[in-house]
Motif scaffolding. Structure first.
Motif, short mmCIF file in Angstrom:
data_model
loop_
_atom_site.label_atom_id
_atom_site.label_comp_id
_atom_site.label_asym_id
_atom_site.label_seq_id
_atom_site.Cartn_x
_atom_site.Cartn_y
_atom_site.Cartn_z
N GLU A 3 27.79 3.83 34.79
CA GLU A 3 28.21 4.23 33.46
C GLU A 3 28.00 5.72 33.29
O GLU A 3 26.89 6.23 33.49
CB GLU A 3 27.42 3.48 32.38
N VAL A 97 35.49 3.34 27.77
CA VAL A 97 34.86 2.40 26.85
C VAL A 97 34.35 3.12 25.61
O VAL A 97 33.59 4.09 25.71
CB VAL A 97 33.68 1.65 27.52
N LYS A 99 32.11 2.29 22.48
CA LYS A 99 31.19 1.24 22.03
C LYS A 99 31.19 1.04 20.52
O LYS A 99 30.72 0.01 20.05
CB LYS A 99 29.76 1.57 22.51
N GLY A 100 31.69 2.03 19.78
CA GLY A 100 31.71 1.88 18.33
C GLY A 100 32.75 2.76 17.69
O GLY A 100 32.51 3.95 17.45
N GLN A 122 32.70 -4.37 18.26
CA GLN A 122 33.02 -4.79 19.61
C GLN A 122 33.62 -3.62 20.37
O GLN A 122 34.30 -2.77 19.79
CB GLN A 122 33.97 -6.01 19.64
N GLU A 123 33.34 -3.55 21.64
CA GLU A 123 33.79 -2.42 22.45
C GLU A 123 35.32 -2.39 22.55
O GLU A 123 35.98 -3.43 22.59
CB GLU A 123 33.21 -2.51 23.85
N ASP A 184 29.14 5.14 17.93
CA ASP A 184 28.29 4.80 19.07
C ASP A 184 28.85 5.49 20.31
O ASP A 184 29.85 6.21 20.24
CB ASP A 184 28.23 3.27 19.23
N ASP A 185 28.22 5.25 21.44
CA ASP A 185 28.53 6.00 22.66
C ASP A 185 29.96 5.79 23.14
O ASP A 185 30.58 4.74 22.92
CB ASP A 185 27.58 5.59 23.78
N ARG A 189 33.13 3.60 32.74
CA ARG A 189 32.53 2.63 33.66
C ARG A 189 33.32 2.63 34.96
O ARG A 189 34.54 2.42 34.96
CB ARG A 189 32.53 1.23 33.05
N LYS A 387 22.42 -0.18 16.84
CA LYS A 387 22.59 0.26 18.22
C LYS A 387 21.51 -0.37 19.11
O LYS A 387 20.44 -0.74 18.66
CB LYS A 387 22.51 1.78 18.29
N SER A 388 21.82 -0.44 20.39
CA SER A 388 20.95 -1.15 21.34
C SER A 388 19.52 -0.63 21.35
O SER A 388 18.57 -1.40 21.52
CB SER A 388 21.54 -1.05 22.76
N ASP A 436 25.46 -9.74 23.65
CA ASP A 436 24.56 -8.64 24.03
C ASP A 436 23.17 -8.81 23.45
O ASP A 436 22.16 -8.73 24.16
CB ASP A 436 25.15 -7.31 23.57
#
Length: 876
Positions: A3, A97, A99-100, A122-123, A184-185, A189, A387-388, A436
């Motif tokens: 990533e 990708v 992410k947000g 959702q991505e 988000d990020d 990938r 966020k994660s 996730d």
């Protein structure tokens, strides 16, 4: 899979009227259609508002009424662009990708439309392999349409149609400031021929309560599949193996498996860990985290893909409360065969413009939870799937998570939306969140949403089509965890005097005055109190940051547009003047209002805790706020400053605590005062000596009593009655202080303050001027190893003739967030307190970037000043 994070690329953004970027040129004139802005530097992750502010195109939206002049932003289209270089290692498949994306966007590469996306959670994933093979670099563009016209707090839930955070559109603790951007990020990938698919990681423990098993064994279960990422030049399948290795917190391998796998076929592996270090919630044990490494190799030993997870080993169960109705849901959580009493908070997003939230902000908020003896956070359905990083921090600090899906009440009606577009988006959000977030050991319960009601005061249940779908998805993706249809979950929504109806309830959110506040909460029989609050004014230090000088005086929300804009629902002026008398000074008003908030919350928490496990816990509304309010029900304000209620809550949530049961703040000299003294503990079998002292404001001891008890684990213990005849005091104030001593140390509770005043009962407290604090630095500032924290120890002595109420500290450089062992404590004449205080350098994002030290000295240390009620300063 590799990533590559794209956040740090040179991103730009430009604003347009709707559809203009699609059309490009004027139909009439044929000339280029210009934007409403030029190209501006853009923050990713972030949002348009902060970029506009940095460019000088909008005023600071959090100050005064400025946000009203920013509402045009949500009605424009915004185009982001950057250049993506070809990765040095191309692999077999490359994905772009997001992410947000917030909220509706079209994504282009070299003017080629990759696809369109709708939804925040959702991505958005696009295959750019062919384009990358053809070009050394790609021009990436993301076109955001204007924000959808979604429901604010007042509206119809049944007509919601998006999965956008609704608090953006106006809530009682926020304004209308609708975020647009990449929150988000953004990553690239790079996949090899095969990659590890979706992973489901769960843990359990066997051996508890089974005499035939002589040891506890940890179970780590992993489900995944292998996905082929590109076609090969030959038809035969490559032999593949999965190597799953589990390592303990010290990095030692404790279990492993090697299994043959095939593409698109699910593989399930179970590992046994002997003598495991178990994961417990905050206050009940350690938060041991194991690493689980998943390695995909070809038959000749070449690594094809690799994933690593952190998890805790624990057994999770749900049981009904003691003496609960047969039809009640299981509101008591068990971890490792131990019932956990919930000491929780509700959390809103940390910022109105949430794309700018930094990892450091998450770290500070989770630290405040951990230090505040909090063990559960409810992530509210009107906000975010966070966020994660936030979930990782909760894993590491023992903060159990109650995660709601993204839907909430709306006041006009609260019926879960059945609109086909909404249900499709809700399902996409739920599947993404479940896939996730289920891998986090801190995740404890799912909820369908906030305050969803089929009819007034009747929470919806899983007979509703919307909630039945979510329940089925939880059962499919995460069957080990409980699904609650909504919060509150009924059979009535709001706290009630009617016995037997208060299962999981919400309310109220105001101090209800004496004696009504104490009667309602002291005599209630609810099983679970998952949302309630009391409002209080922010600290003056914070008020100065967003209110111009002309607005810095006590005023009713009815009489000030600016104050109303920053907390309309939470006007406490009339309440506080009833208790204290006229409010003319902003600092005195703030201190008085915070006292009422702290007093009101403390009583609710202690009253609920006295019914442990008939009541399974309390979740306060709310921990934080996403933008600065004059007044709010929060414990911590937007700038990270903890209010008085935070520290009184911290004490009420302590693993070992003593409390006084009472029903009014009023006293009458000559009448009998007889109130129960209670001992609260997480563990049984510890000897505790308790002292109750009854004093006046000069420190004169009118009465004392001693109690001895042995702690019990599963209920509060009444150790006796504090019984006396109310004495006459110089100013009518009477303070009851409980302290305890045990083998684990000693503690002293914030005093209960009663009054015989026939007018405003606390007016005498405003006249206290006899305290004289002497403050010394016992230990200079030193960095705590392996942290970003600085710590010092201070001593404070009251050399005056009167009590010093609510002693607290304030950091003066504005370069640090601060917390301490205790604040808002009381010292009588000649008493001394030793307190450790810790500071963390502020590293907020977005509009908090400006909220930092103005010092030119990069190594400037924190500077502390002490204050006591009613607004007196004492420097260190």
């Amino acid at each position: 899979m590799q990533e590559i994070i794209m956040n740090s690329l040179s991103w730009q953004v430009k604003g347009f009227w709707p559809w203009v970027p699609i059309k490009g040129t004027s139909m009439e004139l044929g000339q280029e259609l210009m934007g409403v802005t030029d190209w501006l530097p853009a923050s990713v992750p972030g949002g348009v508002h902060y970029d506009l502010y940095r460019a000088g195109l909008i005023a600071h939206p959090y100050k005064n009424l400025n946000s009203l002049n920013c509402e045009w932003v949500e009605n424009r289209w915004w185009l982001y662009r950057t250049t993506l270089e070809r990765p040095s290692q191309m692999g077999d498949r490359i994905e772009l990708v997001f992410k947000g994306l917030d909220y509706e966007a079209a994504i282009y590469a070299n003017q080629t439309l990759l696809g369109e996306h709708k939804g925040m959670f959702q991505e958005a994933v696009y295959d750019v392999t062919a384009l990358m093979n053809e070009h050394d670099r790609l021009e990436i563009s993301v076109l955001f349409k204007h924000a959808p016209d979604e429901m604010a707090q007042i509206g119809k839930t049944s007509e919601t149609f998006t999965q956008k955070s609704r608090f953006n559109y106006k809530w009682d603790f926020s304004t209308r400031l609708v975020n647009i951007g990449m929150w988000d990020d953004v990553v690239v990938r790079v996949h090899n021929m095969y990659s590890i698919g979706e992973v489901y990681l769960s843990t359990d423990v066997k051996g508890f309560g089974t005499p035939e098993v002589d040891q506890v064994i940890g179970i780590v279960r992993l489900k995944t599949d292998v996905q082929k990422q590109a076609s090969s030049s030959y038809e035969e399948r490559m032999p593949l193996v999965l190597i799953i290795c589990c390592r303990d917190p010290e990095g030692r391998e404790v279990a492993s498996r090697v299994v043959d796998v095939h593409e698109n076929r699910e593989t399930e592996v179970e590992l046994e860990v002997f003598y495991p270090q178990l994961w417990y919630p905050n206050g009940y044990g350690t938060q041991s985290l194991y690493s689980v490494n998943v390695l995909l190799q070809s038959g000749d030993g070449i690594t094809v893909d690799e994933r690593t997870f952190k998890t805790g080993i624990r057994k999770l169960e749900y049981v009904q409360n003691d003496i609960s109705p047969e039809d009640s849901l299981p509101y008591t959580f068990k971890i490792n065969n131990k019932r956990i009493y919930i000491r929780g908070v509700n959390m809103t997003p940390l910022d109105h413009l949430y794309g700018n939230v930094t990892n450091e902000q998450y770290s500070w908020m989770v630290r405040l939870m951990q230090q505040g003896n909090i063990n559960m956070v409810r992530i509210w359905g009107g906000g975010l799937i966070e966020k994660s990083r936030f979930y990782e921090l909760c894993d590491a600090n023992g903060i159990m998570i109650w995660q709601e899906f993204i839907q909430s009440s709306s006041g006009v009606d609260n019926i879960p939306s059945q609109q086909p577009e909404f249900l499709q988006l809700l399902e996409q959000t739920a599947r993404a969140a479940l896939a996730d977030r289920r891998n986090h050991v801190s995740l404890t319960v799912w909820s369908g949403g906030n305050e969803l009601m089929s009819e007034p005061n009747k929470p919806s249940n899983d007979s509703d089509t919307n909630l039945a779908m979510l329940k089925a998805l939880v059962s499919e993706y995460d069957p080990q965890r409980l699904f609650l249809p909504t919060s509150a979950s009924g059979p009535v929504e709001y706290i009630t005097d009617q016995k037997g109806l208060g299962h999981d309830v919400h309310g109220h959110w105001k101090y209800m005055n004496t004696p009504e506040h104490y009667r309602l909460y002291g005599e209630n029989d609810n099983l679970f109190h998952s949302e309630f609050g009391v409002d209080g004014v922010s600290r003056v230090k914070s008020l100065h940051k967003f209110l111009d000088e002309s607005y810095r005086k006590p005023v009713s929300m009815q009489d000030s547009m600016v104050w109303r804009h920053h907390g309309e629902w939470w006007d406490t002026l009339a309440r506080d003047e009833t208790l204290f008398g006229p409010m003319n000074d902003l600092a005195v008003f703030s201190e008085s209002s915070q006292w009422v908030q702290a007093e009101g919350l403390r009583f609710i928490l202690e009253a609920n805790r006295r019914r442990k496990f008939r009541n399974s816990g309390s979740i306060i509304w709310q921990l934080n706020e996403p933008w600065p309010n004059v007044s709010c029900t929060n414990l911590v304000d937007y700038y990270g400053e903890a209010k008085m209620a935070y520290y009184w809550t911290k004490q009420a949530f302590a693993p070992l605590h003593v409390s006084l049961d009472y029903r009014t703040l009023n006293t009458v000299p000559g009448e009998r005062f007889s109130q129960g003294v209670y001992l609260h503990a997480h563990e049984a079998g510890h000897n505790v000596q308790i002292t109750a002292e009854v004093m006046d404001s000069t420190g004169y001891l009118h009465h004392s009593a001693k109690f001895a008890a042995v702690t019990v684990e599963d209920k509060a213990l009444c150790v006796g009655q504090l019984d006396l005849v109310i004495p006459s005091t110089p100013d009518g104030l009477l303070l009851v202080r409980l302290s305890y001593r045990s083998e684990f140390g000693e503690g002293q509770c914030h005093p209960y303050v009663f009054s015989a005043d026939s007018g405003p009962i606390y007016s005498s407290a405003l006249k206290l001027q006899g305290a004289n604090l002497q403050v010394g630095l016992e230990k200079d500032w030193q960095r705590i190893a392996v942290t970003e924290l600085l710590e010092s120890i201070v001593t404070v002595t009251n050399n005056g003739s009167e009590v010093a109420l609510h002693i607290h500290m304030e950091e003066q450089t504005n370069g640090y967030w601060m917390e301490s062992d205790d604040q808002y404590f009381t010292l009588f004449p000649s008493e001394t307190r030793r307190v450790a205080v810790r500071c963390m350098e502020k590293k907020g994002g977005g509009f908090l970037v400006d909220d930092t030290s103005t010092s030119d000295e990069l190594e400037a240390l924190p500077e502390i000043v002490f204050r006591c009620f009613p607004d007196r300063d004492f420097p260190v």
